[in-house]
Scaffold this motif. Structure first.
Motif, PDB file in Angstrom:
ATOM      1  N   GLY A 109     -38.321  56.131 -27.612  1.00  0.00           N
ATOM      2  CA  GLY A 109     -37.846  55.769 -29.004  1.00  0.00           C
ATOM      3  C   GLY A 109     -38.912  55.987 -29.996  1.00  0.00           C
ATOM      4  N   LEU A 113     -39.220  56.959 -33.997  1.00  0.00           N
ATOM      5  CA  LEU A 113     -39.012  55.753 -34.895  1.00  0.00           C
ATOM      6  C   LEU A 113     -40.667  55.061 -35.088  1.00  0.00           C
ATOM      7  CD1 LEU A 113     -36.338  53.814 -32.756  1.00  0.00           C
ATOM      8  CD2 LEU A 113     -36.018  54.702 -35.014  1.00  0.00           C
ATOM      9  N   THR A 117     -41.385  49.148 -34.986  1.00  0.00           N
ATOM     10  CA  THR A 117     -39.953  49.009 -34.771  1.00  0.00           C
ATOM     11  C   THR A 117     -40.139  47.977 -33.607  1.00  0.00           C
ATOM     12  OG1 THR A 117     -39.335  51.017 -35.700  1.00  0.00           O
ATOM     13  CG2 THR A 117     -37.745  49.880 -34.670  1.00  0.00           C
ATOM     14  N   LYS A 122     -36.377  50.456 -30.163  1.00  0.00           N
ATOM     15  CA  LYS A 122     -37.207  51.786 -29.431  1.00  0.00           C
ATOM     16  C   LYS A 122     -36.516  52.248 -28.231  1.00  0.00           C
ATOM     17  CE  LYS A 122     -41.348  50.077 -30.539  1.00  0.00           C
ATOM     18  NZ  LYS A 122     -42.810  49.911 -30.907  1.00  0.00           N
ATOM     19  N   VAL A 125     -33.109  53.552 -28.653  1.00  0.00           N
ATOM     20  CA  VAL A 125     -33.069  55.171 -28.984  1.00  0.00           C
ATOM     21  C   VAL A 125     -33.569  55.645 -28.073  1.00  0.00           C
ATOM     22  CG1 VAL A 125     -34.037  56.598 -30.894  1.00  0.00           C
ATOM     23  CG2 VAL A 125     -33.126  54.557 -31.421  1.00  0.00           C
ATOM     24  N   ALA A 154     -31.756  53.106 -37.461  1.00  0.00           N
ATOM     25  CA  ALA A 154     -31.797  54.016 -36.076  1.00  0.00           C
ATOM     26  C   ALA A 154     -30.478  54.569 -35.948  1.00  0.00           C
ATOM     27  CB  ALA A 154     -32.302  52.960 -35.222  1.00  0.00           C
TER      28      ALA A 154
END
Ligand code: BJ8
Length: 427
Positions: A109, A113, A117, A122, A125, A154
């Protein structure tokens, strides 16, 4: 019915997964589960079902979902308890939760990102983009929702890789917001119909409302058993049941939870407890604990206390409040769904006093000695709301400890020291 490991490998390959990286995850999970779960004594027999599910977590349910897809059903991946499963079920679709709860997925992630975050975003993703979770591969479409800023943005990134429908969750709860949410649910129903090729009818939606209500009632029965003086189940086991409820078939989930609840009620009648008398009772409140995030429960329950309730989305927020089953028009049903889902008190709403009332009420119902307010690092909405949570608890004379943590183990020692000190203070 048990499939061979080689069948699963073939399935993962067909899903386009990164097998080598996934292997690494498959190797650590059983040890982690053994250390945290199987080390407990006198667990309810009913937990055998959940142990079995975890033992092949990337095999059993994923292969069921793929079977269903072969029969023409569509799978919807969700990230939030505001998304009404009923609508999907009414169109013969299947819902699966997708929130990532492991540090394993976080670096993936972080490739796209900001580092600051929250780990849940994270990991979610990362699990998709790194192709290391079958559930993230199987879902035909993801359903996002405008809740916190991190998730909202996201979803834009995920939408480049997978079909996505985003629901616009209101941020306030005035009558006009609830009306707008009912309309948003209707729009969602349109998207679900398009995806599945099936119509959402009054009859079908009514059936689905009952299915999900029954699941809520079953989960609640298990939670109610945790109100007993002698605790028939550990917090860790209850958490596992709750985490898997997001992935399982809702009818089977209700059946298994009811079976477990039968056993727990019998244990209460027989005075069987999994903790020694006088064990301190803790309510957890805060951000969700997605599977396999068992960290804080494990720390608490190896420090002389028991978790008796979670005021979380992986907890009471998932099953409290039922949808009215008496509506006879789609309009009425969407309104009834909107009303039920808007009773949920997430920190993305303003104001969110209902959550404070919930925490105080639950603290009494579950007869807790103290509350731990746990925040996933970089979740600013729950972090900020912690101000009100902790103030209200102090005013009510309930001891409270605020904690911020992530998915790594690096702070485990320090957390344990703080938790132990807090439990000792409950004296
Ligand atoms: S209803 S809690 S499931 S939004 S922890 S990703 S809020 S930065 S998960 Fe949630 Fe729905 Fe609310 Fe529940 Fe953002 Fe916070 Fe991360 Fe969170």
């Amino acid at each position: 019915m048990e499939a061979e490991m080689s069948d699963y490998v073939k399935m993962w390959e067909d899903l386009g997964m990164d097998l080598e990286t996934h292997d690494a995850l498959c190797q650590v999970l059983p040890t982690a589960f053994g250390d945290v779960y199987l080390s407990q004594e006198n667990r309810p027999e009913g937990m055998g079902f959940w142990d079995f599910v975890v033992s092949e977590i990337h095999g059993i349910r994923p292969s069921e979902l793929i079977e269903a897809q072969k029969n023409g059903q569509k799978v919807f991946g969700t990230f939030c308890v505001y998304v009404p499963d009923e609508v999907v079920i009414a169109a013969n679709g299947i819902v699966t939760g997708l929130c990532g709860g492991s540090q394993f997925w976080v670096p993936g992630g972080e490739k796209v990102l900001p580092k600051n975050t929250c780990p849940l975003i994270k990991a979610s993703v990362g699990a998709r983009l790194d192709r290391t979770c079958p559930f993230f591969r199987i879902a035909d479409i993801y359903v996002g929702e405008n809740t916190c800023d991190g998730k909202k943005k996201a979803y834009e990134i995920l939408a480049e890789d997978v079909p996505m429908h985003v629901m616009d969750v209101p941020q306030m709860k005035r009558p006009e917001d609830i009306e707008r949410w009912a309309h948003e649910i209707e729009i969602f129903a349109g998207a679900v119909e398009e995806q599945t090729g099936n119509k959402v009818t009054v009859e079908k939606l009514n059936e689905a409302i009952k299915i999900v209500n029954n699941k809520r009632k079953a989960l609640k029965r298990v939670y109610d058993a945790r109100k007993a003086d002698k605790l028939p189940i550990s917090g860790k086991d209850a958490l596992l049941m709750m985490q898997i409820a997001f992935f399982d078939d809702p009818v089977r989930c209700a059946e298994m939870c009811n079976k477990l609840a039968d056993e727990l009620e019998q244990r209460i009648a027989d005075g069987v407890s999994v903790f020694p008398e006088g064990t301190k009772r803790i309510l957890l409140t805060g951000t969700p604990l997605a599977i396999p995030n068992w960290k804080l429960h494990h720390i608490i329950e190896t420090s002389g206390a028991a978790v008796v309730c979670e005021e979380m989305c992986t907890g009471t927020r998932y099953f409290e409040n039922l949808v009215d089953e008496e509506q006879t028009t789609l309009e009425g049903q969407y309104k009834a769904l909107a009303e039920r889902y808007m009773k949920n008190n997430c920190a993305c709403f303003t104001p969110n006093e209902g959550r404070i009332d919930d925490i105080i009420r639950l603290a009494k119902e579950y007869k807790v000695d103290g509350v731990i307010d746990v925040n996933l690092k970089f979740c600013s909405i729950y972090d900020t709301e912690g101000f009100f949570v902790e103030r209200a608890l102090k005013e009510a004379g309930i001891p409270v400890l605020g904690i911020e943590t992530d998915y790594t183990d690096s702070d485990a020692e320090q957390l344990k020291t703080r938790v132990e000190a807090f439990i000792e203070m409950l004296g």
